[in-house]
Scaffold this active site. Structure first.
Site: not given
Ligand code: PGA
Length: 253
Positions: A12-14, A99, A101, A169, A175, A215, A236-237
């Site tokens: 997920n590149w957000k 998600h 977010e 999640e 993050g 993470s 994510g990251g």
């Molecule tokens: P993260 O994000 O791997 O940076 O913790 C995961 C996500 O939000 O899907």
């Protein structure tokens, strides 16, 4: 991790990713060998402006492209929104819905998320439905009940289990470099699996992939992905750079 259903490692590149960053996708494709393709599915979910371009770049590499959200309607007066059929038309095969977010930034509720997931499935997309507790909820011993409630309310009543992916999640793990203990991940995934079997029946409920997200990094991927009922990861990251993302994918090998 059992090898069935086939694992999915989704990135997920957000709100990260210009056209220039698609070179990372090119590197991922080059390293997604036929041997690795047998072991796992790979997906990258870039931002909307590069979705179509990413889908074109990924063609022939075996990497799937997904979006990060969709509207629950297919067209109309919804300025700034993007529909599931537009995402499909751009060459994507999946969309993330719910998600945390989106739930936080855009105040999305379970009922909206269920409608989005249904819209996605109706046009033939996989719907990756995200659920997970906050730190306060976990500390209060409510993680399992929160996740089960979100699962019930965010998965549409008419869901096609073959087009459904669940991503567990924990909000506090996203993050932050924090992760639940393996026992905690296992407990939540087992509870999700039990509910999926109740809703869809034993066979179909066992086929739905349950991803862990929050993470996931090259250094913890192997132990997390080895857990029962963990059928992959939502990353994510660590999905922004091909080296990290492919290190996670190869942790399965
Ligand atoms: P993260 O994000 O791997 O940076 O913790 C995961 C996500 O939000 O899907």
């Amino acid at each position: 991790m059992s090898q069935h259903p086939k694992p999915l490692i989704a990135g997920n590149w957000k709100m990260n990713g210009m056209r220039a960053n698609l070179s990372e996708l090119g590197i991922m494709g080059a390293h997604f060998t036929p041997e690795l393709r047998k072991i796992t599915d790979l997906m990258i979910c870039p931002p909307f402006p590069v979705l179509g371009l990413a889908a074109e770049m990924a063609r022939g590499t075996g990497i799937h492209i997904g979006a990060q959200d969709c509207h629950e309607k297919y067209s109309g007066a919804h300025t700034g929104d993007v529909s599931a059929n537009m995402i499909f038309d751009a060459g994507a095969t999946a969309v993330i819905v719910g998600h945390s977010e989106r739930r936080i930034d855009h105040k999305e509720r379970d009922t909206t998320i269920a409608s989005k997931a249904q819209a996605a499935m109706d046009v033939g997309l996989q719907a990756i439905v995200c659920i997970g507790e906050t730190k306060t909820e976990r500390d209060a011993g409510r993680a399992i009940s929160v996740v089960r409630r979100q699962l019930k309310a965010s998965v549409p009543a008419q869901a096609d289990p073959q087009k459904l992916v669940i991503a567990y999640e924990p909000v506090w793990a996203i993050g932050t470099s924090l992760t639940p203990t393996n026992a905690d991940i296992l407990e939540v995934h087992a509870a999700i699996r039990a509910d999926l079997k109740r809703v869809f029946g034993k066979t179909a409920g066992s086929e739905v992939r349950i991803l862990y997200g929050g993470s996931v990094k090259p250094n913890n991927a192997r132990e997390i992905l080895a857990l029962d009922h963990v059928n992959g990861a939502l990353v994510g990251g660590a999905s922004l750079k091909a080296a990290d993302f492919m290190a996670i994918a190869t942790a399965l090998a």
